[in-house]
Design a protein around this motif. Structure first.
Motif, mmCIF file in Angstrom:
data_model
loop_
_atom_site.group_PDB
_atom_site.id
_atom_site.type_symbol
_atom_site.label_atom_id
_atom_site.label_comp_id
_atom_site.label_asym_id
_atom_site.label_seq_id
_atom_site.Cartn_x
_atom_site.Cartn_y
_atom_site.Cartn_z
ATOM 1 N N PHE A 22 14.316 33.346 44.177
ATOM 2 C CA PHE A 22 15.429 33.772 45.023
ATOM 3 C C PHE A 22 15.047 33.707 46.502
ATOM 4 N N LEU A 23 13.858 34.213 46.840
ATOM 5 C CA LEU A 23 13.428 34.216 48.239
ATOM 6 C C LEU A 23 13.218 32.794 48.753
ATOM 7 N N LEU A 24 12.596 31.937 47.944
ATOM 8 C CA LEU A 24 12.364 30.561 48.366
ATOM 9 C C LEU A 24 13.675 29.805 48.554
ATOM 10 N N ASN A 25 14.628 30.056 47.658
ATOM 11 C CA ASN A 25 15.930 29.403 47.789
ATOM 12 C C ASN A 25 16.642 29.836 49.062
ATOM 13 N N GLN A 26 16.542 31.107 49.364
ATOM 14 C CA GLN A 26 17.212 31.607 50.562
ATOM 15 C C GLN A 26 16.539 31.124 51.846
ATOM 16 N N LEU A 27 15.222 30.933 51.795
ATOM 17 C CA LEU A 27 14.487 30.514 52.981
ATOM 18 C C LEU A 27 14.474 29.000 53.156
ATOM 19 N N ALA A 28 14.970 28.273 52.159
ATOM 20 C CA ALA A 28 14.993 26.815 52.258
ATOM 21 C C ALA A 28 15.971 26.382 53.342
ATOM 22 N N PRO A 29 15.748 25.193 53.945
ATOM 23 C CA PRO A 29 16.661 24.698 55.001
ATOM 24 C C PRO A 29 18.079 24.540 54.472
ATOM 25 N N GLY A 30 19.046 24.784 55.343
ATOM 26 C CA GLY A 30 20.450 24.666 54.952
ATOM 27 C C GLY A 30 21.143 26.015 54.953
ATOM 28 N N ASP A 31 22.434 25.984 55.049
ATOM 29 C CA ASP A 31 23.243 27.194 55.086
ATOM 30 C C ASP A 31 24.383 27.037 54.088
ATOM 31 N N LEU A 32 24.381 27.879 53.065
ATOM 32 C CA LEU A 32 25.380 27.777 52.008
ATOM 33 C C LEU A 32 26.788 27.986 52.553
ATOM 34 N N ALA A 33 26.963 29.007 53.368
ATOM 35 C CA ALA A 33 28.298 29.296 53.904
ATOM 36 C C ALA A 33 28.805 28.152 54.766
ATOM 37 N N ALA A 34 27.919 27.576 55.590
ATOM 38 C CA ALA A 34 28.326 26.457 56.439
ATOM 39 C C ALA A 34 28.687 25.228 55.609
#
Length: 313
Positions: free
Chosen positions: A24-36
């Motif tokens: 979960f932490l690695l996915n969130q810290l990966a480049p990119g923005d889900l909302a955008a």
């Protein structure tokens, strides 16, 4: 045996928590923005912030993980951000494909690996040298390269097997079997030789022990000496290697399923990572972790079946 199962299951709980938290932490810290990605480039800043709040992305990471974990404990893995479908449904639909590949990997490694290993231990010579050579080939050439070679030879040139696609067993059992041959062989090359080498070393040690000589002196048939008494006493390290092979095969399915266009967990994980669908990727990670736990549990149970002394530990 029941005590072994309970102890292993309880010991697996911290593993599930650690793996899912790290994922979960690695996915969130990966480049990119889900909302955008969801709102698109033409959306306003206000729309972007509203969506982040709706998705809970404005909350601290540990709070987001805790919310997901509470839902997961209730059997709800969430909803995919991009497809709008329940994650549990998406993962369950693809689970059978990955399990079929792992089952095929186990079948090929047990059948071919044991036969080659026993033959090498009893006869040596060119069989042993061939196994060592194949081990180097399997180490140098990864599964995805081997998959491309197998497609070129058996699907394009000889046209014996399908290059891509998956047929359900209920629809056509023969087409289902043919569609799994190349994917299974792609992830099995190095695994077969690993099992064969471990079997060879273990059998060579066991066949030189005193109880084997005593069995032969007693007139026990050679086939029974080798396959019933010798192989069973040499089986513990072989079972360990089989467990490691299956766990490594989980990673191999990620590449193989993409190459052969198979609707399994591996290809689903790649698609979720590319679209930064964190919830879906969490669900796939959880299933991969549970599969690993089940494999380790089966290995432990095999120890208890092969060696009763292990049951009391």
């Amino acid at each position: 045996m029941l005590a072994i199962i309970l102890r292993r299951l309880l010991a697996s709980i911290p593993l599930v928590l650690v793996v899912t938290l790290l994922a979960f932490l690695l996915n969130q810290l990966a480049p990119g923005d889900l909302a955008a990605t969801i709102v698109g480039a033409d959306a306003s800043r206000e729309q972007y912030e509203i969506l982040r709040k709706q998705l809970g992305l404005d909350q601290p990471l540990l709070w987001q993980y805790g919310a997901w974990l509470v839902q997961a404990l209730q059997g709800d893995l969430g909803t995919s951000f991009f497809t709008g479908e329940r994650v549990a449904d998406l993962v369950n639909e693809r689970l059978a494909v990955s399990l079929c590949i792992l089952a095929g990997l186990l079948l090929v490694c047990v059948s071919a690996g044991l036969v080659l290993g026993v033959a090498s231990a009893l006869r040596g010579g060119w069989v042993g040298r061939a196994i060592d050579t194949l081990s180097l080939v399997g180490l140098v050439f990864p599964s995805f390269w081997l998959a491309l070679v197998l497609i070129s030879v058996f699907a394009v040139w000889l046209q014996w097997l399908p290059a891509t696609g998956y047929t359900r067993f209920s629809d056509d059992p023969w087409a289902w079997l043919l569609g799994l041959v190349l994917p299974v062989l792609s992830v099995s090359m190095y695994s077969i030789t690993s099992v064969a080498k471990q079997t060879r070393d273990a059998m060579a040690d066991v066949m030189g022990r005193d109880f084997i000589r005593a069995l032969r002196a007693s007139g026990v048939p050679e086939r029974s000496v080798v396959w019933k008494h010798g192989l069973r006493n040499a089986a513990l390290p072989v079972v360990t290697v089989l467990g490691l092979v299956l766990i490594a095969g989980i990673g191999g399915t990620v590449f193989v399923e993409r190459i052969f266009v198979l609707p399994g967990l591996g290809s689903l994980a790649v698609s979720a990572a590319q679209s930064k669908d964190v919830v879906l990727l969490q669900g796939v990670t959880l299933y991969f972790t549970l599969i690993t736990i089940v494999i380790n549990l089966l290995v432990d149970l095999s120890y208890g079946w092969l060696n009763p002394k292990v049951r009391g530990k």
